[in-house]
Scaffold this motif. Structure first.
Motif, PDB file in Angstrom:
ATOM      1  N   ARG A  94       9.166   4.686   3.187  1.00 41.16           N
ATOM      2  CA  ARG A  94      10.323   5.587   3.094  1.00 41.16           C
ATOM      3  C   ARG A  94       9.869   7.028   2.867  1.00 41.16           C
ATOM      4  NH1 ARG A  94      14.638   2.473  -0.889  1.00 41.16           N
ATOM      5  NH2 ARG A  94      15.245   0.816   0.570  1.00 41.16           N
ATOM      6  N   GLY A  95       8.851   7.202   2.032  1.00 43.75           N
ATOM      7  CA  GLY A  95       8.340   8.545   1.781  1.00 43.75           C
ATOM      8  C   GLY A  95       7.824   9.202   3.046  1.00 43.75           C
ATOM      9  N   PHE A  96       7.043   8.458   3.842  1.00 48.74           N
ATOM     10  CA  PHE A  96       6.547   8.994   5.114  1.00 48.74           C
ATOM     11  C   PHE A  96       7.698   9.315   6.065  1.00 48.74           C
ATOM     12  CE2 PHE A  96       2.405   6.895   4.001  1.00 48.74           C
ATOM     13  CZ  PHE A  96       1.630   8.045   4.045  1.00 48.74           C
ATOM     14  N   ILE A 137       8.474  13.045   7.676  1.00 54.94           N
ATOM     15  CA  ILE A 137       8.567  13.278   9.125  1.00 54.94           C
ATOM     16  C   ILE A 137       9.923  13.857   9.491  1.00 54.94           C
ATOM     17  CG2 ILE A 137       8.601  12.122  11.368  1.00 54.94           C
ATOM     18  CD1 ILE A 137       6.559  10.132  10.245  1.00 54.94           C
ATOM     19  N   PHE A 138      10.982  13.388   8.843  1.00 49.82           N
ATOM     20  CA  PHE A 138      12.321  13.891   9.124  1.00 49.82           C
ATOM     21  C   PHE A 138      12.439  15.383   8.784  1.00 49.82           C
ATOM     22  CE2 PHE A 138      16.710  14.579   7.445  1.00 49.82           C
ATOM     23  CZ  PHE A 138      17.366  14.567   8.673  1.00 49.82           C
ATOM     24  N   PHE A 139      11.930  15.791   7.625  1.00 48.15           N
ATOM     25  CA  PHE A 139      11.991  17.206   7.245  1.00 48.15           C
ATOM     26  C   PHE A 139      11.104  18.066   8.140  1.00 48.15           C
ATOM     27  CE2 PHE A 139      13.870  15.779   3.202  1.00 48.15           C
ATOM     28  CZ  PHE A 139      14.888  16.726   3.089  1.00 48.15           C
ATOM     29  N   LEU A 140       9.969  17.539   8.574  1.00 51.05           N
ATOM     30  CA  LEU A 140       9.136  18.283   9.522  1.00 51.05           C
ATOM     31  C   LEU A 140       9.864  18.508  10.840  1.00 51.05           C
ATOM     32  CD1 LEU A 140       5.625  16.639   8.909  1.00 51.05           C
ATOM     33  CD2 LEU A 140       6.374  18.931   8.248  1.00 51.05           C
ATOM     34  N   LEU A 141      10.612  17.497  11.280  1.00 53.82           N
ATOM     35  CA  LEU A 141      11.403  17.648  12.508  1.00 53.82           C
ATOM     36  C   LEU A 141      12.495  18.690  12.325  1.00 53.82           C
ATOM     37  CD1 LEU A 141      11.731  13.895  13.583  1.00 53.82           C
ATOM     38  CD2 LEU A 141      10.476  15.677  14.798  1.00 53.82           C
ATOM     39  N   PHE A 179      17.534  13.117  16.432  1.00 52.69           N
ATOM     40  CA  PHE A 179      18.701  12.228  16.313  1.00 52.69           C
ATOM     41  C   PHE A 179      18.265  10.767  16.409  1.00 52.69           C
ATOM     42  CE2 PHE A 179      21.993   9.802  18.619  1.00 52.69           C
ATOM     43  CZ  PHE A 179      22.974   9.796  17.625  1.00 52.69           C
ATOM     44  N   THR A 180      17.377  10.485  17.351  1.00 58.38           N
ATOM     45  CA  THR A 180      16.862   9.121  17.486  1.00 58.38           C
ATOM     46  C   THR A 180      16.102   8.688  16.248  1.00 58.38           C
ATOM     47  OG1 THR A 180      16.631   9.480  19.877  1.00 58.38           O
ATOM     48  CG2 THR A 180      15.484   7.581  18.946  1.00 58.38           C
ATOM     49  N   TRP A 181      15.334   9.606  15.685  1.00 63.68           N
ATOM     50  CA  TRP A 181      14.566   9.294  14.477  1.00 63.68           C
ATOM     51  C   TRP A 181      15.488   8.973  13.302  1.00 63.68           C
ATOM     52  CZ3 TRP A 181       9.952   7.738  13.408  1.00 63.68           C
ATOM     53  CH2 TRP A 181       9.468   7.810  12.105  1.00 63.68           C
ATOM     54  N   VAL A 182      16.621   9.692  13.207  1.00 62.54           N
ATOM     55  CA  VAL A 182      17.602   9.416  12.149  1.00 62.54           C
ATOM     56  C   VAL A 182      18.147   7.995  12.307  1.00 62.54           C
ATOM     57  CG1 VAL A 182      19.879  10.039  11.244  1.00 62.54           C
ATOM     58  CG2 VAL A 182      18.230  11.821  11.800  1.00 62.54           C
ATOM     59  N   LEU A 183      18.432   7.589  13.542  1.00 65.00           N
ATOM     60  CA  LEU A 183      18.924   6.228  13.781  1.00 65.00           C
ATOM     61  C   LEU A 183      17.870   5.189  13.394  1.00 65.00           C
ATOM     62  CD1 LEU A 183      20.731   6.571  17.231  1.00 65.00           C
ATOM     63  CD2 LEU A 183      21.749   6.589  14.943  1.00 65.00           C
TER      64      LEU A 183
END
Length: 458
Positions: free
Chosen positions: A22-24, A28-32, A62-66
């Motif tokens: 979850r941390g990784f 990655i989400f914040f980097l995006l 958006f795909t990464w969020v899903l």
């Protein structure tokens, strides 16, 4: 003590601990997001190429969020077959119809189908509650001959597995390697050694017979009249009861049925979904088990208690809604250690699917799936208490099938030890024109519209 045992759940849904993952994912989400902000800030400086990159990266975000929302909480199911057997006797366990599908004796050699069938016939479950149906869309006499020979070997193989508690039920895996101690567990007695070697010799003889038939078309005397001058794409239905457990023995051999449905050039055969619907109708007339297992011809049962594990989930639900199906994930043998091409679907099966299990249930993957028959029928019990024109229009013209559907929706089953009694009516429902004007493939059975049976139905 007995009351405490009956109150214990038959299965549990246990969340995995994936804090590090979850941390990784969050990093990655914040980097995006930072990348998108950077694109927006300098959007006017670089023109169309920058806009195109921003659109692509926005879609990827958006795909990464899903993805991370799907696999945020991974769950595993723990089942307890011992509790099930303490709660339900072997006589009270529900019946299961097992379907094996094959379509081409060249691409899917008969020995592979034979091993899959043998692994199913030997599972740890009362044999009088099981029946195995093999659908051969290739209409191959080689496949039929191989199954006949396999049934002879099964009369030795199944008792051997039961006697020595064999865990690997597919002979080609069990006998792999020269050292019998690798597959014998802790039993190394002289009697076991002799029986193990004898069983291995019997299996090798079976392989030689099948290979000889494949290579030289040398099929020893066998009832192949129905296959004479047969075109695999234009032929009538061929239905053979290879073996039936007439005595209803608990430790006997489950029933084995060969089926090649009718095919005509002017009728669409609807690929595997069509084969599954024919198997559903034929088995409904012969055994009508409340649960059905779908297995591809190259997917053997690698867990001897596979049926008991499935029953824990299907029978152990305490909610008002019943579980429609139980999907087991695929496990691949002899794969490359690093799996550079991802053929073992680790990400899909270990992460995405376990995430979906938390949300709404495991992916429906077709093979390795136990289904409730009444869910596949897709009809309400209240509307099917009697045979009427409206129901016949949906199910088809066979009143016998109509009655078996009504029995299935009410939780009743046919006697699985009289398979041959229903052959005449089974021929009718296996015909290629039977579904015309009915709801099969649209509201009943496996849905049409894809070359595979799992896409539309899933």
């Amino acid at each position: 003590m007995a009351n405490a045992t009956t109150s214990l759940p038959l299965f549990e849904k246990i969340p995995r601990k994936n804090t590090i993952q979850r941390g990784f994912d969050i990093i990655i989400f914040f980097l995006l997001l930072l990348l998108l902000v950077y694109r927006l800030y300098f959007l006017n400086h670089y023109g169309f190429i920058w806009i195109l990159a921003f659109i692509c990266e926005s879609w990827f975000t958006f795909t990464w969020v899903l993805v991370i929302s799907t696999k945020w909480t991974l769950v595993d199911y723990n089942t307890y077959p011992d509790r099930l057997l303490q709660r339900v006797s072997e006589v009270e366990l529900p019946s299961v119809d097992m379907f094996v599908t094959t379509a081409d004796p060249v691409l899917e050699p008969p020995i592979i189908t034979v091993n899959t069938v043998l692994s199913l016939l030997a599972v740890d479950y009362p044999s009088h509650k099981l029946a195995c149906y093999v659908s051969d869309d290739g209409c191959s006499p080689l496949t039929y001959y191989s199954l006949v020979e396999a049934s002879k070997f099964a009369k030795l193989w199944v008792p051997f597995c039961n006697k020595y508690n064999v865990q690997v039920k597919a002979p080609f895996r069990y006998f792999s390697g020269d050292d019998f101690t690798k597959s014998s567990g802790s039993d190394t007695s002289s009697n076991f050694q002799q029986e193990w070697k004898r069983m291995k010799d019997e299996y090798e003889q079976l392989c030689v017979k099948i290979e000889d038939a494949v290579q030289n078309q040398n099929i020893v005397p066998c009832d192949l009249t129905a296959f004479s001058e047969i075109d695999s794409k234009n032929h009538p239905t061929i239905l053979k009861v290879i073996w039936e457990n007439k005595e209803g023995l608990l430790d006997g051999l489950p029933g084995l049925v060969y089926l090649s449905r009718e095919k005509r050039p002017n009728h669409s055969h609807r690929y595997k979904a069509g084969a599954m619907n024919v198997l559903t109708r034929v088995s409904g007339l012969m055994t009508n088990a409340p649960y059905m297992l779908n297995v591809d011809c190259d997917m053997y049962a690698n867990n001897p208690k596979i049926v008991l594990h499935a029953m824990c989930l299907l029978l152990g639900s305490n909610s008002e809604k019943e579980i429609a199906f139980v999907q087991f994930s695929n496990a691949f043998y002899d794969g490359l250690k690093d799996d550079p091409c991802g053929n073992q679907l680790v990400v899909m099966l270990e992460y995405m699917a376990c995430g979906f299990s938390r949300l709404q249930g495991f992916f429906y993957g077709g093979t390795g799936c136990f289904h409730r028959r009444k869910v596949i029928y897709g009809l309400q019990q209240d509307n099917i208490d009697s045979v009427n024109e409206e129901i016949l229009k949906r199910v088809g013209s066979s009143k016998e099938l109509m009655k078996s559907v009504a029995h299935a929706l009410k939780g009743k089953t046919n006697s699985p030890d009289h398979l041959s009694n229903s052959i005449d009516t089974a021929y009718q429902v296996a015909g290629c024109g039977y579904e015309h004007g009915t709801s099969w493939g649209r509201q009943l059975g496996w849905l049409y519209g894809s070359t595979t049976e799992d896409i539309s139905l899933g």
